[in-house]
Write a protein that holds these residues in place. Structure first.
Motif, PDB file in Angstrom:
ATOM      1  N   ARG A 157      40.284  40.743  33.016  1.00 23.69           N
ATOM      2  CA  ARG A 157      39.375  40.287  33.943  1.00 23.69           C
ATOM      3  C   ARG A 157      39.861  38.965  34.660  1.00 23.69           C
ATOM      4  O   ARG A 157      39.608  38.808  35.810  1.00 23.69           O
ATOM      5  CB  ARG A 157      38.275  39.650  33.138  1.00 23.69           C
ATOM      6  CG  ARG A 157      37.495  41.062  32.515  1.00 23.69           C
ATOM      7  CD  ARG A 157      36.399  40.567  31.370  1.00 23.69           C
ATOM      8  NE  ARG A 157      35.659  41.715  30.854  1.00 23.69           N
ATOM      9  CZ  ARG A 157      34.464  42.013  31.165  1.00 23.69           C
ATOM     10  NH1 ARG A 157      33.642  41.117  31.891  1.00 23.69           N
ATOM     11  NH2 ARG A 157      33.891  42.854  31.045  1.00 23.69           N
ATOM     12  N   LEU A 158      40.534  38.159  33.950  1.00 17.97           N
ATOM     13  CA  LEU A 158      41.307  36.852  34.701  1.00 17.97           C
ATOM     14  C   LEU A 158      42.364  37.392  35.800  1.00 17.97           C
ATOM     15  O   LEU A 158      42.204  36.718  36.783  1.00 17.97           O
ATOM     16  CB  LEU A 158      41.963  35.919  33.678  1.00 17.97           C
ATOM     17  CG  LEU A 158      42.599  34.752  34.231  1.00 17.97           C
ATOM     18  CD1 LEU A 158      41.541  33.775  34.892  1.00 17.97           C
ATOM     19  CD2 LEU A 158      43.155  34.025  33.041  1.00 17.97           C
ATOM     20  N   GLU A 159      43.068  38.206  35.364  1.00 17.76           N
ATOM     21  CA  GLU A 159      44.072  38.782  36.175  1.00 17.76           C
ATOM     22  C   GLU A 159      43.462  39.470  37.712  1.00 17.76           C
ATOM     23  O   GLU A 159      43.854  39.203  38.636  1.00 17.76           O
ATOM     24  CB  GLU A 159      45.040  39.761  35.687  1.00 17.76           C
ATOM     25  CG  GLU A 159      45.973  39.283  34.707  1.00 17.76           C
ATOM     26  CD  GLU A 159      46.593  39.936  33.683  1.00 17.76           C
ATOM     27  OE1 GLU A 159      46.690  41.326  34.049  1.00 17.76           O
ATOM     28  OE2 GLU A 159      47.234  39.642  32.740  1.00 17.76           O
ATOM     29  N   GLN A 160      42.184  40.235  37.164  1.00 13.98           N
ATOM     30  CA  GLN A 160      41.605  40.991  38.492  1.00 13.98           C
ATOM     31  C   GLN A 160      40.815  39.771  39.221  1.00 13.98           C
ATOM     32  O   GLN A 160      41.295  39.759  40.651  1.00 13.98           O
ATOM     33  CB  GLN A 160      40.782  41.768  37.915  1.00 13.98           C
ATOM     34  CG  GLN A 160      41.321  43.084  37.466  1.00 13.98           C
ATOM     35  CD  GLN A 160      40.223  43.849  36.449  1.00 13.98           C
ATOM     36  OE1 GLN A 160      39.049  43.858  37.013  1.00 13.98           O
ATOM     37  NE2 GLN A 160      40.545  44.479  35.321  1.00 13.98           N
ATOM     38  N   ALA A 161      40.413  38.847  38.602  1.00  8.99           N
ATOM     39  CA  ALA A 161      39.624  37.822  39.319  1.00  8.99           C
ATOM     40  C   ALA A 161      40.654  36.960  40.351  1.00  8.99           C
ATOM     41  O   ALA A 161      40.519  36.703  41.438  1.00  8.99           O
ATOM     42  CB  ALA A 161      38.783  37.037  38.464  1.00  8.99           C
ATOM     43  N   CYS A 162      41.579  36.410  39.695  1.00 10.32           N
ATOM     44  CA  CYS A 162      42.925  35.755  40.318  1.00 10.32           C
ATOM     45  C   CYS A 162      43.237  36.656  41.676  1.00 10.32           C
ATOM     46  O   CYS A 162      43.539  35.989  42.655  1.00 10.32           O
ATOM     47  CB  CYS A 162      43.749  35.292  39.447  1.00 10.32           C
ATOM     48  SG  CYS A 162      43.479  34.196  38.145  1.00 10.32           S
ATOM     49  N   PHE A 163      43.447  37.856  41.284  1.00  8.09           N
ATOM     50  CA  PHE A 163      44.102  38.634  42.195  1.00  8.09           C
ATOM     51  C   PHE A 163      43.007  38.629  43.635  1.00  8.09           C
ATOM     52  O   PHE A 163      43.457  38.645  44.737  1.00  8.09           O
ATOM     53  CB  PHE A 163      43.874  40.446  41.839  1.00  8.09           C
ATOM     54  CG  PHE A 163      44.397  41.294  43.173  1.00  8.09           C
ATOM     55  CD1 PHE A 163      45.711  41.389  43.593  1.00  8.09           C
ATOM     56  CD2 PHE A 163      43.303  42.040  43.687  1.00  8.09           C
ATOM     57  CE1 PHE A 163      46.084  42.509  44.629  1.00  8.09           C
ATOM     58  CE2 PHE A 163      43.718  42.852  44.929  1.00  8.09           C
ATOM     59  CZ  PHE A 163      44.900  42.999  45.053  1.00  8.09           C
ATOM     60  N   TYR A 164      41.746  38.774  43.217  1.00  8.35           N
ATOM     61  CA  TYR A 164      40.600  38.768  44.584  1.00  8.35           C
ATOM     62  C   TYR A 164      40.724  37.409  45.037  1.00  8.35           C
ATOM     63  O   TYR A 164      40.691  37.257  46.169  1.00  8.35           O
ATOM     64  CB  TYR A 164      39.249  39.007  43.984  1.00  8.35           C
ATOM     65  CG  TYR A 164      39.224  40.736  43.768  1.00  8.35           C
ATOM     66  CD1 TYR A 164      39.545  41.542  44.903  1.00  8.35           C
ATOM     67  CD2 TYR A 164      39.234  41.126  42.655  1.00  8.35           C
ATOM     68  CE1 TYR A 164      39.507  43.105  44.760  1.00  8.35           C
ATOM     69  CE2 TYR A 164      39.215  42.803  42.279  1.00  8.35           C
ATOM     70  CZ  TYR A 164      39.283  43.409  43.384  1.00  8.35           C
ATOM     71  OH  TYR A 164      39.334  44.833  43.280  1.00  8.35           O
ATOM     72  N   VAL A 165      40.766  36.093  44.029  1.00  5.80           N
ATOM     73  CA  VAL A 165      40.488  34.885  44.736  1.00  5.80           C
ATOM     74  C   VAL A 165      41.756  34.620  45.746  1.00  5.80           C
ATOM     75  O   VAL A 165      41.596  34.175  46.921  1.00  5.80           O
ATOM     76  CB  VAL A 165      39.983  34.019  43.876  1.00  5.80           C
ATOM     77  CG1 VAL A 165      40.084  32.620  44.020  1.00  5.80           C
ATOM     78  CG2 VAL A 165      38.873  34.166  43.048  1.00  5.80           C
ATOM     79  N   ASP A 166      43.052  35.164  45.187  1.00  5.05           N
ATOM     80  CA  ASP A 166      43.931  34.837  45.755  1.00  5.05           C
ATOM     81  C   ASP A 166      44.073  35.663  47.108  1.00  5.05           C
ATOM     82  O   ASP A 166      44.616  34.963  48.259  1.00  5.05           O
ATOM     83  CB  ASP A 166      45.398  35.225  45.127  1.00  5.05           C
ATOM     84  CG  ASP A 166      45.723  34.459  43.762  1.00  5.05           C
ATOM     85  OD1 ASP A 166      45.021  33.175  43.667  1.00  5.05           O
ATOM     86  OD2 ASP A 166      46.533  34.755  42.967  1.00  5.05           O
ATOM     87  N   ALA A 167      43.496  36.762  47.132  1.00  4.13           N
ATOM     88  CA  ALA A 167      43.604  37.175  48.523  1.00  4.13           C
ATOM     89  C   ALA A 167      42.548  36.711  49.364  1.00  4.13           C
ATOM     90  O   ALA A 167      42.864  36.561  50.638  1.00  4.13           O
ATOM     91  CB  ALA A 167      42.918  38.746  48.303  1.00  4.13           C
TER      92      ALA A 167
END
Length: 182
Positions: A157-167
């Motif tokens: 969940r943290l990895e997915q969320a960071c992916f979207y926030v980084d984008a």
């Protein structure tokens, strides 16, 4: 300032992920005001209580935004108040619905229900998480919100969320295209 809201049914890890994201991005997060309110006033609530909670949530978001760097995270949003009001009382205060239409989140993370339910005196519906998840998904889709579904283990969940926030951050930092000559 980019605003990211976490939403979804009870016991889906919104608070944990909000804290983790704020720490990861070295910024602020707005805690769920409902928890503070209900811990102080007791777990039973009225429609009027939900209005107080909604106003408290708005104030918590404004306070977090004032201290944030580049992005901040909201552990829940007014959509949660709307869903709970309509479920519990068959209606939602008009100002809450109006505020939902006015407020802007750059990204909404809809948290899935696959993590185990954690009992808590303030949680009400352990067997209705899929039902509520469907409502949130429908609401976000109908609002044409920029939202992403987040699922899996806490680390995933943290990895997915960071992916979207980084984008989102990369998009914001991208220079605007130069006008083309005709």
């Amino acid at each position: 300032m980019l605003r990211v809201a976490l939403t979804g049914p009870e016991s889906t890890g919104k608070t944990t992920l909000s804290r983790q994201l704020a720490e990861h991005y070295q910024t602020t997060w707005a805690p769920e005001y409902a928890r503070e309110y209900l811990e102080k006033h007791g777990p039973a609530y009225t429609l009027e209580d939900l209005e107080h909670i909604a106003r408290g949530q708005v104030a918590a978001e404004e306070a977090a935004a004032a201290q944030a760097r580049r992005v901040f995270f909201c552990d829940t949003d007014l959509l949660v108040i709307k869903v709970w009001a309509e479920h519990a009382f068959g209606q939602c205060p008009e100002w809450v619905k109006h505020r939902i239409q006015q407020q802007h989140y750059d990204l909404v993370l809809l948290l899935g229900i696959e993590i185990p339910w954690e009992a808590d005196p303030l949680r009400e519906h352990p067997n209705h998480r899929q039902y509520f998840y469907s409502i949130y998904h429908t609401e976000l889709s109908s609002q044409m919100s920029n939202f992403a579904e987040i699922s899996g283990s806490p680390q995933e969940r943290l990895e997915q969320a960071c992916f979207y926030v980084d984008a989102l951050l990369a998009e914001k930092n991208r220079p605007a295209p130069l006008p083309t000559a005709v």
